[in-house]
Design a protein around this motif. Structure first.
Motif, PDB file in Angstrom:
ATOM      1  N   ILE A 242       0.522   3.872  -2.552  1.00 58.34           N
ATOM      2  CA  ILE A 242       0.397   4.682  -3.764  1.00 58.34           C
ATOM      3  C   ILE A 242      -1.064   4.739  -4.178  1.00 58.34           C
ATOM      4  N   ASP A 243      -1.445   5.866  -4.753  1.00 59.78           N
ATOM      5  CA  ASP A 243      -2.804   6.041  -5.247  1.00 59.78           C
ATOM      6  C   ASP A 243      -2.931   5.486  -6.656  1.00 59.78           C
ATOM      7  N   ALA A 244      -4.169   5.243  -7.080  1.00 59.23           N
ATOM      8  CA  ALA A 244      -4.412   4.734  -8.428  1.00 59.23           C
ATOM      9  C   ALA A 244      -3.945   5.732  -9.481  1.00 59.23           C
ATOM     10  N   LYS A 245      -4.049   7.042  -9.177  1.00 56.96           N
ATOM     11  CA  LYS A 245      -3.596   8.052 -10.124  1.00 56.96           C
ATOM     12  C   LYS A 245      -3.043   9.247  -9.361  1.00 56.96           C
ATOM     13  N   THR A 246      -1.872   9.683  -9.779  1.00 56.04           N
ATOM     14  CA  THR A 246      -1.223  10.855  -9.203  1.00 56.04           C
ATOM     15  C   THR A 246      -0.829  11.771 -10.352  1.00 56.04           C
TER      16      THR A 246
ATOM     17  N   PHE B 204       1.279   7.579 -12.584  1.00 55.36           N
ATOM     18  CA  PHE B 204       1.847   8.879 -12.240  1.00 55.36           C
ATOM     19  C   PHE B 204       1.905   9.662 -13.541  1.00 55.36           C
TER      20      PHE B 204
ATOM     21  N   GLY C  98      -0.322   2.058  -9.977  1.00 53.56           N
ATOM     22  CA  GLY C  98      -0.491   3.507  -9.867  1.00 53.56           C
ATOM     23  C   GLY C  98       0.001   4.193 -11.124  1.00 53.56           C
TER      24      GLY C  98
ATOM     25  N   SER D  20       0.855  -1.192   0.000  1.00 51.92           N
ATOM     26  CA  SER D  20       0.000   0.000   0.000  1.00 51.92           C
ATOM     27  C   SER D  20       0.885   1.234   0.000  1.00 51.92           C
TER      28      SER D  20
ATOM     29  N   ARG E 111      -0.607  -4.042  -7.127  1.00 49.29           N
ATOM     30  CA  ARG E 111      -1.090  -2.687  -6.898  1.00 49.29           C
ATOM     31  C   ARG E 111      -0.540  -1.834  -8.035  1.00 49.29           C
TER      32      ARG E 111
ATOM     33  N   ASP F 175       4.204   2.010   1.609  1.00 47.95           N
ATOM     34  CA  ASP F 175       4.245   1.769   3.045  1.00 47.95           C
ATOM     35  C   ASP F 175       5.171   0.580   3.287  1.00 47.95           C
TER      36      ASP F 175
END
Length: 90
Positions: A13-17, A83, A81, A11, A79, A28
């Motif tokens: 990172i967000d799905a979109k940055t 960017f 993400g 965990s 997972r 994490d």
């Protein structure tokens, strides 16, 4: 005796940055007894993918995929993400 278990996904990172200059990639802490392996080219991480050890930066649009691997090579769900670098609008 069959025991069903799963390896928790990493965990952090967000799905979109969205960013304009550079973005920091920070997962994490790896779940106990696992290592996080990741890719920056959109491919699925495998046991030989780079191991995440510390925060790093990216400066271009990048798809990060990561998975936790236990000592037996069992892999968590991946997972992902995105960017996305965008130009700063005035």
């Amino acid at each position: 005796m069959d025991i069903n278990y799963y390896v928790p996904s990493p965990s952090g990172i967000d799905a979109k940055t969205i960013f304009t200059d550079k973005a920091t990639v920070a997962f994490d802490t790896a779940p106990a007894g696992t290592v996080i392996r990741f890719t920056t080219d959109g491919s699925e991480p495998v046991g030989s993918s780079p191991e995440y050890k510390t925060i790093f930066e990216i400066t271009a649009t990048t798809v990060i995929k990561a998975a936790a691997f236990d000592q037996y090579g069992q892999k968590s769900r991946v997972r992902e993400g995105l960017f996305e670098k965008q130009d700063f609008r005035k």
